[in-house]
Enzyme design. Structure first.
Site, mmCIF file in Angstrom:
data_model
loop_
_atom_site.group_PDB
_atom_site.id
_atom_site.type_symbol
_atom_site.label_atom_id
_atom_site.label_comp_id
_atom_site.label_asym_id
_atom_site.label_seq_id
_atom_site.Cartn_x
_atom_site.Cartn_y
_atom_site.Cartn_z
ATOM 1 N N HIS A 174 -6.387 2.530 9.517
ATOM 2 C CA HIS A 174 -4.952 2.334 9.217
ATOM 3 C C HIS A 174 -4.672 0.877 8.843
ATOM 4 O O HIS A 174 -3.561 0.389 9.075
ATOM 5 C CB HIS A 174 -4.062 2.710 10.413
ATOM 6 C CG HIS A 174 -4.379 4.034 11.019
ATOM 7 N ND1 HIS A 174 -3.744 5.193 10.640
ATOM 8 C CD2 HIS A 174 -5.289 4.401 11.967
ATOM 9 C CE1 HIS A 174 -4.233 6.207 11.339
ATOM 10 N NE2 HIS A 174 -5.186 5.755 12.147
ATOM 11 N N SER B 9 -3.470 -19.280 -13.139
ATOM 12 C CA SER B 9 -2.120 -18.919 -13.573
ATOM 13 C C SER B 9 -1.634 -19.966 -14.562
ATOM 14 O O SER B 9 -1.970 -21.140 -14.449
ATOM 15 C CB SER B 9 -1.192 -18.869 -12.355
ATOM 16 O OG SER B 9 0.144 -19.149 -12.745
ATOM 17 N N LYS C 71 -3.238 -21.370 -8.218
ATOM 18 C CA LYS C 71 -3.689 -19.980 -8.159
ATOM 19 C C LYS C 71 -5.140 -19.765 -8.593
ATOM 20 O O LYS C 71 -5.644 -20.400 -9.499
ATOM 21 C CB LYS C 71 -2.801 -19.094 -9.072
ATOM 22 C CG LYS C 71 -1.410 -18.876 -8.544
ATOM 23 C CD LYS C 71 -1.342 -18.050 -7.263
ATOM 24 C CE LYS C 71 -1.627 -16.607 -7.496
ATOM 25 N NZ LYS C 71 -0.504 -15.890 -8.076
ATOM 26 N N GLU D 234 -8.923 -6.519 -9.827
ATOM 27 C CA GLU D 234 -7.669 -5.830 -10.160
ATOM 28 C C GLU D 234 -7.830 -4.956 -11.400
ATOM 29 O O GLU D 234 -7.322 -3.836 -11.466
ATOM 30 C CB GLU D 234 -6.561 -6.845 -10.390
ATOM 31 C CG GLU D 234 -6.121 -7.550 -9.124
ATOM 32 C CD GLU D 234 -5.167 -8.696 -9.432
ATOM 33 O OE1 GLU D 234 -3.966 -8.518 -9.256
ATOM 34 O OE2 GLU D 234 -5.636 -9.761 -9.870
#
Ligand code: ARG
Length: 466
Positions: free
Chosen positions: A155, A276, A282, A289
């Site tokens: 979980h 970024s 970043k 992804e």
């Protein structure tokens, strides 16, 4: 000029020509198309269905076409109807009238499924070898992290201590099943369809087994109607490819989480990260992804073909031409995803300290405290209740269970003794789980050994396939 112009009085509408043409998609099967035509032509000559000299002339013409396409001197015409028409037309323009004999006893319906099967056989082997590379990288990473303790989750809540090796070896089981599915898919598609004609075979005495042998198929198809309308093999391949992406996507999701500042379990190499345009600090896990994102695309390819096929009457229908775009897109996506993902995994660094801290701070040894009391004679349910109270006490005091003094522990149960600390240390929690399949170094070494053998086994299997 079309292959079928004779019956028509008017030429085809330009839009219809564009709409109907599949060459932009199927031109990548030129090698398979030529290989299939060479085998067919050799058989026609051998069985005296066409004169032997004509067959020879066709074969050398086809070899010339192959050479010229590979060298770039013959450019495939994007206005042709499909790769089959283009090669046959080019052949006739090169060798003359004899070229027109190639299509004796053949239809594009059995030809296209032959080409696709040949192409897919080659591609499935490439996918398998990329999966095996990935297995090797995971093997190496696991081998170096047998004692890297981390929290295991259920979980998404900290559950019990495991090791990084144990965790990533879970993925090798999935990829092993994928390899076995690839092998299975290959076996079922390994039937040679040529000779089925448009749907009802032909009256020429074709030697189908000779063609199958030359093309490396282990058998031939046994119903011509099924042979030209079957796309199960493409759907099966797409479903294996979807499953591979699903596994890569789950792994990607974990990598994305682990790379966050909050987890900080791993760091991706600069080579496999992006920045970024506005936020200078970043470092984004774009590769993971994108693998996760592209999974949807491969599922889409599977659903596309399932839907194309669901209402089709027997035998060939033009709808089926849509099969290749979906199949090729999925193959390209999976191959690129596997390659990039493997590189990303290979170059990432592991923050062992952070992982261990993560395991120490989440009461992941609570089950072991309960097991300690059970070993001292308490029924498990009672032990569970007592440890629940201990955890609540610790949460309020912002302490780990290990931080409590023996006196404090004895307030919860008189069964606690000084040996408790060793019994619930993270190392004990992991190392005592020697059950086969578990996280202890003993169990993980066994998993590694099995994985090594599986890599060797699948390498041999896929090398042997023609
Ligand atoms: N381009 C076609 C396809 O991919 C080849 C088969 C054409 N057959 C036909 N009867 N028009 O399906």
């Amino acid at each position: 000029m079309k292959l079928w112009g004779g019956r028509f009085e008017k030429g085809i509408n330009e839009n219809v020509n564009d709409f109907n043409s599949s060459i932009r998609i199927d031109k990548r099967m030129y090698k398979e198309d030529i290989k299939g035509s060479i085998a067919h032509s050799r058989m026609l000559g051998k069985e005296n269905i066409i004169p032997e000299e004509d067959s020879q002339k066709i074969i050398s013409g086809l070899n010339k076409i192959l050479k010229e396409i590979e060298e770039g001197t013959l450019v495939i015409d994007d206005n042709a109807e499909d790769i089959h028409s283009f090669i046959e037309k080019t052949l006739t323009s090169y060798i003359g009238e004899e070229g027109k004999k190639l299509h004796t006893g053949r239809s594009r319906n059995d030809q296209v499924t032959l080409d696709t099967k040949l192409y897919l056989k080659k591609e499935l082997k490439i996918v398998a070898s990329l999966l095996l590379n990935l297995q090797e990288v995971i093997y190496d990473k696991a081998k170096r992290n047998i004692d890297t303790i981390m929290p295991g989750y259920t979980h998404m809540q900290k559950a019990q201590p495991i090791t990084f090796a144990h965790h990533i070896l879970a993925y090798t089981q999935m990829f092993q099943r994928d390899l076995s599915r690839l092998e299975d898919c290959y076996k079922r598609l390994d039937e040679m369809p040529l000779g089925s004609g448009a749907l009802a075979t032909t009256s020429y005495p074709l030697n189908r087994n000779m063609v199958a042998k030359e093309l490396g198929f282990s058998s031939i198809t046994y119903n011509s109607i099924d042979a030209v309308s079957d796309r199960d093999y493409a759907i099966e391949a797409l479903s294996v490819l979807s499953m591979i992406m699903m596994h890569l996507s789950r792994f990607s999701e974990e990598i994305i989480l682990w790379a966050t500042n909050e987890f900080n379990f791993i760091e991706l190499s600069d080579e496999y990260s992006t920045g970024s345009s506005i936020m200078p600090q970043k470092k984004n896990p774009d590769v993971a992804e994108l693998v996760r994102g592209k999974t949807g695309r491969v599922y889409g390819d599977l659903i596309t073909l399932l839907t194309v096929m669901k209402g089709l009457p027997l035998a060939y229908n033009k709808d089926m031409q849509e099969d290749k775009e979906a199949l090729f897109d999925a193959l390209d996506t999976v191959k690129l995803s596997l390659k990039t993902f493997t590189g990303m995994l290979d170059t990432m660094t592991i923050n062992k300290e952070k992982m261990k801290k993560g395991a120490a701070l989440g009461y992941t040894n609570a089950t072991d405290v309960a097991d300690y009391l059970v070993k001292k004679g308490l029924p498990f349910r009672n032990a569970h209740e007592i440890v629940g109270e201990i955890v609540l006490y610790c949460i309020k005091k912002k302490l780990a269970i290990d931080d409590l003094s023996l006196e404090e522990l004895k307030n919860f149960s008189s069964l606690f003794d000084i040996d408790i600390y060793k019994a619930i240390s993270l190392t004990t929690c992991v190392e005592e789980r020697k059950v086969i399949g578990g996280p202890s170094s003993f169990s993980v070494e066994l998993q590694l050994e099995i994985l090594e053998n599986s890599i060797i086994k699948y390498k041999e299997i896929f090398e042997k396939l023609k």
